[in-house]
Design a protein around this motif. Structure first.
Motif, mmCIF file in Angstrom:
data_model
loop_
_atom_site.group_PDB
_atom_site.id
_atom_site.type_symbol
_atom_site.label_atom_id
_atom_site.label_comp_id
_atom_site.label_asym_id
_atom_site.label_seq_id
_atom_site.Cartn_x
_atom_site.Cartn_y
_atom_site.Cartn_z
ATOM 1 N N ASP A 8 0.818 -1.210 0.000
ATOM 2 C CA ASP A 8 0.000 0.000 0.000
ATOM 3 C C ASP A 8 0.855 1.264 0.000
ATOM 4 O OD1 ASP A 8 -2.283 -1.495 -0.088
ATOM 5 O OD2 ASP A 8 -2.798 -1.218 2.030
ATOM 6 N N SER A 9 1.960 1.250 0.733
ATOM 7 C CA SER A 9 2.790 2.452 0.786
ATOM 8 C C SER A 9 3.453 2.703 -0.571
ATOM 9 C CB SER A 9 3.819 2.369 1.911
ATOM 10 O OG SER A 9 4.771 1.367 1.643
ATOM 11 N N ALA A 10 3.874 1.654 -1.251
ATOM 12 C CA ALA A 10 4.467 1.819 -2.580
ATOM 13 C C ALA A 10 3.409 2.345 -3.552
ATOM 14 C CB ALA A 10 5.041 0.494 -3.080
ATOM 15 N N ARG A 11 2.206 1.801 -3.486
ATOM 16 C CA ARG A 11 1.115 2.255 -4.356
ATOM 17 C C ARG A 11 0.732 3.698 -4.021
ATOM 18 N NH1 ARG A 11 -4.727 2.053 -4.355
ATOM 19 N NH2 ARG A 11 -5.456 1.878 -6.495
ATOM 20 N N SER A 12 0.682 4.016 -2.745
ATOM 21 C CA SER A 12 0.331 5.366 -2.318
ATOM 22 C C SER A 12 1.368 6.379 -2.810
ATOM 23 C CB SER A 12 0.217 5.411 -0.802
ATOM 24 O OG SER A 12 -0.115 6.709 -0.384
ATOM 25 N N ALA A 13 2.638 6.010 -2.759
ATOM 26 C CA ALA A 13 3.694 6.904 -3.238
ATOM 27 C C ALA A 13 3.563 7.131 -4.740
ATOM 28 C CB ALA A 13 5.064 6.317 -2.902
ATOM 29 N N ARG A 14 3.263 6.081 -5.494
ATOM 30 C CA ARG A 14 3.067 6.219 -6.944
ATOM 31 C C ARG A 14 1.849 7.078 -7.253
ATOM 32 N NH1 ARG A 14 2.413 1.036 -9.870
ATOM 33 N NH2 ARG A 14 2.446 2.430 -11.652
ATOM 34 N N ARG A 15 0.770 6.891 -6.492
ATOM 35 C CA ARG A 15 -0.450 7.691 -6.697
ATOM 36 C C ARG A 15 -0.186 9.165 -6.413
ATOM 37 N NH1 ARG A 15 -5.867 5.464 -5.388
ATOM 38 N NH2 ARG A 15 -5.918 7.231 -3.979
ATOM 39 N N THR A 16 0.546 9.430 -5.322
ATOM 40 C CA THR A 16 0.880 10.809 -4.970
ATOM 41 C C THR A 16 1.725 11.449 -6.061
ATOM 42 O OG1 THR A 16 0.788 10.294 -2.613
ATOM 43 C CG2 THR A 16 2.031 12.252 -3.241
ATOM 44 N N LYS A 17 2.731 10.720 -6.542
ATOM 45 C CA LYS A 17 3.592 11.239 -7.603
ATOM 46 C C LYS A 17 2.778 11.496 -8.867
ATOM 47 C CE LYS A 17 7.820 10.319 -10.203
ATOM 48 N NZ LYS A 17 8.102 11.684 -10.416
ATOM 49 N N ALA A 18 1.903 10.583 -9.243
ATOM 50 C CA ALA A 18 1.089 10.756 -10.453
ATOM 51 C C ALA A 18 0.172 11.964 -10.319
ATOM 52 C CB ALA A 18 0.266 9.494 -10.724
ATOM 53 N N ALA A 19 -0.502 12.084 -9.198
ATOM 54 C CA ALA A 19 -1.418 13.209 -8.992
ATOM 55 C C ALA A 19 -0.672 14.539 -8.980
ATOM 56 C CB ALA A 19 -2.195 13.018 -7.686
ATOM 57 N N THR A 20 0.475 14.580 -8.340
ATOM 58 C CA THR A 20 1.270 15.807 -8.287
ATOM 59 C C THR A 20 1.758 16.193 -9.682
ATOM 60 O OG1 THR A 20 1.990 15.244 -6.060
ATOM 61 C CG2 THR A 20 3.297 16.871 -7.223
ATOM 62 N N THR A 21 2.274 15.228 -10.429
ATOM 63 C CA THR A 21 2.777 15.499 -11.777
ATOM 64 C C THR A 21 1.658 15.955 -12.696
ATOM 65 O OG1 THR A 21 4.529 13.855 -11.470
ATOM 66 C CG2 THR A 21 4.022 14.504 -13.736
ATOM 67 N N ILE A 22 0.533 15.280 -12.654
ATOM 68 C CA ILE A 22 -0.597 15.658 -13.510
ATOM 69 C C ILE A 22 -1.110 17.036 -13.140
ATOM 70 C CG2 ILE A 22 -3.010 15.102 -14.037
ATOM 71 C CD1 ILE A 22 -2.100 12.115 -13.954
ATOM 72 N N GLY A 23 -1.198 17.332 -11.867
ATOM 73 C CA GLY A 23 -1.627 18.657 -11.435
ATOM 74 C C GLY A 23 -0.703 19.753 -11.945
ATOM 75 N N GLU A 24 0.595 19.524 -11.847
ATOM 76 C CA GLU A 24 1.579 20.512 -12.321
ATOM 77 C C GLU A 24 1.495 20.670 -13.835
ATOM 78 O OE1 GLU A 24 4.353 23.365 -12.744
ATOM 79 O OE2 GLU A 24 3.369 22.732 -10.898
ATOM 80 N N ALA A 49 -1.092 20.119 -15.734
ATOM 81 C CA ALA A 49 -2.352 20.798 -16.051
ATOM 82 C C ALA A 49 -2.243 22.298 -15.810
ATOM 83 C CB ALA A 49 -3.489 20.199 -15.223
ATOM 84 N N ARG A 50 -1.571 22.705 -14.740
ATOM 85 C CA ARG A 50 -1.359 24.141 -14.485
ATOM 86 C C ARG A 50 -0.503 24.766 -15.586
ATOM 87 N NH1 ARG A 50 -1.744 22.295 -9.347
ATOM 88 N NH2 ARG A 50 0.419 21.665 -9.143
ATOM 89 N N ARG A 51 0.555 24.065 -15.991
ATOM 90 C CA ARG A 51 1.401 24.572 -17.077
ATOM 91 C C ARG A 51 0.612 24.673 -18.371
ATOM 92 N NH1 ARG A 51 6.418 20.813 -17.348
ATOM 93 N NH2 ARG A 51 6.647 21.892 -19.336
ATOM 94 N N HIS A 52 -0.212 23.667 -18.628
ATOM 95 C CA HIS A 52 -1.051 23.673 -19.841
ATOM 96 C C HIS A 52 -1.980 24.875 -19.836
ATOM 97 C CE1 HIS A 52 -4.579 22.624 -22.273
ATOM 98 N NE2 HIS A 52 -3.707 21.986 -23.042
ATOM 99 N N SER A 53 -2.604 25.129 -18.717
ATOM 100 C CA SER A 53 -3.522 26.255 -18.600
ATOM 101 C C SER A 53 -2.799 27.580 -18.832
ATOM 102 C CB SER A 53 -4.181 26.237 -17.225
ATOM 103 O OG SER A 53 -5.040 27.325 -17.072
#
Length: 130
Positions: free
Chosen positions: A16-32, A34-38
């Motif tokens: 779960d911790s490995a999956r949680s770290a990957r999810r956090t990284k994916a969400a952070t990267t996608i958020g960044e 998306a902001r750059r795209h905007s």
């Protein structure tokens, strides 16, 4: 041999911790991204407005086909930018003050009232030209 409850819990937590770290990284990267795209989309829209305004202002001295030939910019792009600049900015949708069915009468009175039709002008409707 059967795995103990503590070992099962440890393995689940590790997974779960490995999956949680990957999810956090994916969400952070996608958020960044998306902001750059905007931000870039806003800059691009501003640049296209500036291009269109410049094209429109120069129309009296150079036309789109000549510009396309000189600059190697496709005619379709130049025309699109110019045409977008020429279009007036549309306002948002207007809100109705009342619905078409709501004419201030109670529902029964509105339904009982016959529809209003204009009477045709007999001189225009069936008259032959003179």
């Amino acid at each position: 041999m059967v795995t103990s409850e503590q070992e099962i819990a440890r393995r689940l937590e590790e997974t779960d911790s490995a999956r949680s770290a990957r999810r956090t990284k994916a969400a952070t990267t996608i958020g960044e991204l998306a902001r750059r795209h905007s931000d870039l989309a806003g800059q691009l829209a501003e640049l296209e407005r500036e291009l269109g305004a410049t094209l429109a202002a120069a129309e009296d001295v150079i036309d789109v086909p000549e510009l396309a030939q000189i600059t190697d910019i496709p005619t379709t792009d130049l025309a699109r930018w110019r045409d977008q600049a020429a279009k007036p900015v549309r306002a948002g949708k207007r809100k109705r003050t009342s619905s078409p069915k709501d004419n201030g009468l109670p529902p029964t009175a509105a339904a009982a009232r016959p529809p209003q039709f204009s009477t045709p002008n007999p001189a225009v409707a069936g008259a032959a030209p003179s």
